[in-house]
Design an enzyme around this catalytic site. Structure first.
Site, PDB file in Angstrom:
ATOM      1  N   HIS A 246      76.772  40.934  -6.885  1.00 19.30           N
ATOM      2  CA  HIS A 246      77.992  41.279  -6.138  1.00 19.30           C
ATOM      3  C   HIS A 246      79.143  41.577  -7.105  1.00 19.30           C
ATOM      4  O   HIS A 246      79.893  42.529  -6.922  1.00 19.30           O
ATOM      5  CB  HIS A 246      78.441  40.111  -5.241  1.00 19.30           C
TER       6      HIS A 246
ATOM      7  N   LYS B  17      75.003  32.952  12.327  1.00 16.53           N
ATOM      8  CA  LYS B  17      74.216  32.714  11.109  1.00 16.53           C
ATOM      9  C   LYS B  17      74.744  31.457  10.432  1.00 16.53           C
ATOM     10  O   LYS B  17      75.949  31.343  10.184  1.00 16.53           O
ATOM     11  CB  LYS B  17      74.401  33.923  10.183  1.00 16.53           C
TER      12      LYS B  17
ATOM     13  N   ARG C 224      69.804  47.320  -4.352  1.00 15.33           N
ATOM     14  CA  ARG C 224      69.159  46.807  -5.564  1.00 15.33           C
ATOM     15  C   ARG C 224      67.803  47.426  -5.774  1.00 15.33           C
ATOM     16  O   ARG C 224      67.404  47.727  -6.885  1.00 15.33           O
ATOM     17  CB  ARG C 224      68.959  45.281  -5.460  1.00 15.33           C
TER      18      ARG C 224
ATOM     19  N   SER D 232      71.740  36.203  -2.792  1.00 12.27           N
ATOM     20  CA  SER D 232      72.351  34.933  -2.366  1.00 12.27           C
ATOM     21  C   SER D 232      71.277  33.986  -1.838  1.00 12.27           C
ATOM     22  O   SER D 232      71.362  32.770  -2.011  1.00 12.27           O
ATOM     23  CB  SER D 232      73.385  35.192  -1.267  1.00 12.27           C
TER      24      SER D 232
HETATM   25  O1  PNS Z   1      75.738  40.657   2.888  1.00  8.58           O
HETATM   26  P1  PNS Z   1      75.095  41.101   4.148  1.00  8.58           P
HETATM   27  O2  PNS Z   1      74.751  39.905   5.020  1.00  8.58           O
HETATM   28  O3  PNS Z   1      73.924  42.009   3.934  1.00  8.58           O
HETATM   29  O4  PNS Z   1      76.230  41.954   4.946  1.00  8.58           O
HETATM   30  C1  PNS Z   1      75.970  42.498   6.215  1.00  8.58           C
HETATM   31  C2  PNS Z   1      77.249  43.043   6.856  1.00  8.58           C
HETATM   32  C3  PNS Z   1      78.345  41.999   6.884  1.00  8.58           C
HETATM   33  C4  PNS Z   1      77.753  44.239   6.062  1.00  8.58           C
HETATM   34  C5  PNS Z   1      76.892  43.525   8.304  1.00  8.58           C
HETATM   35  O5  PNS Z   1      76.200  42.502   8.945  1.00  8.58           O
HETATM   36  C6  PNS Z   1      78.097  43.891   9.129  1.00  8.58           C
HETATM   37  O6  PNS Z   1      78.770  44.863   8.862  1.00  8.58           O
HETATM   38  N1  PNS Z   1      78.376  43.097  10.174  1.00  8.58           N
HETATM   39  C7  PNS Z   1      79.526  43.303  11.045  1.00  8.58           C
HETATM   40  C8  PNS Z   1      79.106  43.638  12.459  1.00  8.58           C
HETATM   41  C9  PNS Z   1      78.800  45.111  12.580  1.00  8.58           C
HETATM   42  O7  PNS Z   1      79.625  45.966  12.304  1.00  8.58           O
HETATM   43  N2  PNS Z   1      77.567  45.401  13.003  1.00  8.58           N
HETATM   44  C10 PNS Z   1      77.075  46.752  13.151  1.00  8.58           C
HETATM   45  C11 PNS Z   1      76.409  47.203  11.860  1.00  8.58           C
HETATM   46  S1  PNS Z   1      75.489  48.633  12.134  1.00  8.58           S
END
Ligand code: PNS
Length: 160
Positions: A17, A41, A90, A128
């Site tokens: 990150h 979560k 990645r 993570s």
């Molecule tokens: O680090 P992560 O868990 O891979 O991040 C995922 C994240 C936070 C980018 C994604 O879950 C997100 O944008 N969530 C917000 C809700 C949302 O917009 N959902 C529609 C995505 S298509």
């Protein structure tokens, strides 16, 4: 003013990150690193702890802001007047999920562009999830999380 959002769970922030934050920061005038509040979560670190860790790490980067958000990423991006969403890829295994998410975000907000950046290859296997697992079993997190945050992350994960 070009603003990008780098969203994620950051539970906790890894060297991958951090590598990505530094790359993205070079490309834009303002980078907003945004921690998702995700009630569905369970997380090892509270949102406040994750924001504090990211703030400590990015302190010297004046045009990088750290915050958290609820709800849809595209709504948050619009509220920040951002034009770009940054995500890290990645390995090929990340691609399908990222591709689907980018397309869905484009459907919701066609004016926002998702940009993918690659961290250094030595961080390809850093996640993570592995940090939580290794730290939870008392393993050494050198080379996985930023050194300045390592003692705090190890202590918290070891406590369980
Ligand atoms: O680090 P992560 O868990 O891979 O991040 C995922 C994240 C936070 C980018 C994604 O879950 C997100 O944008 N969530 C917000 C809700 C949302 O917009 N959902 C529609 C995505 S298509």
């Amino acid at each position: 003013m070009r603003t990008a959002i780098y969203p994620g769970s950051f539970d906790p922030v890894t060297l991958g990150h951090w590598d990505l934050i530094q790359r993205a920061a070079k490309l834009v005038d303002r980078l907003v690193v945004a921690v998702l509040h995700n009630p569905s979560k369970t997380s090892a670190f509270s949102v406040e702890e994750r924001v504090a860790m990211l703030k400590e790490l990015t302190g010297p980067l004046a045009h990088v802001e750290i915050t958290s958000f609820h709800g849809l990423l595209v709504d948050f991006a619009k509220s920040q007047n951002a034009q770009v969403i940054v995500r890290g890829v990645r390995a090929f295994s990340d691609f399908e999920y990222e591709f689907q998410m980018a397309l869905m975000n484009r459907k919701l907000a066609p004016e926002l562009e998702t940009v993918f950046l690659m961290p250094k290859e030595k961080y390809s296997a850093v996640s993570s999830r592995f940090v939580r697992e290794i730290g939870g079993m008392g393993g050494n997190l050198s080379d996985l999380v930023p050194e300045v945050l390592r003692p705090g992350i190890e202590r918290k994960l070891a406590k369980g």
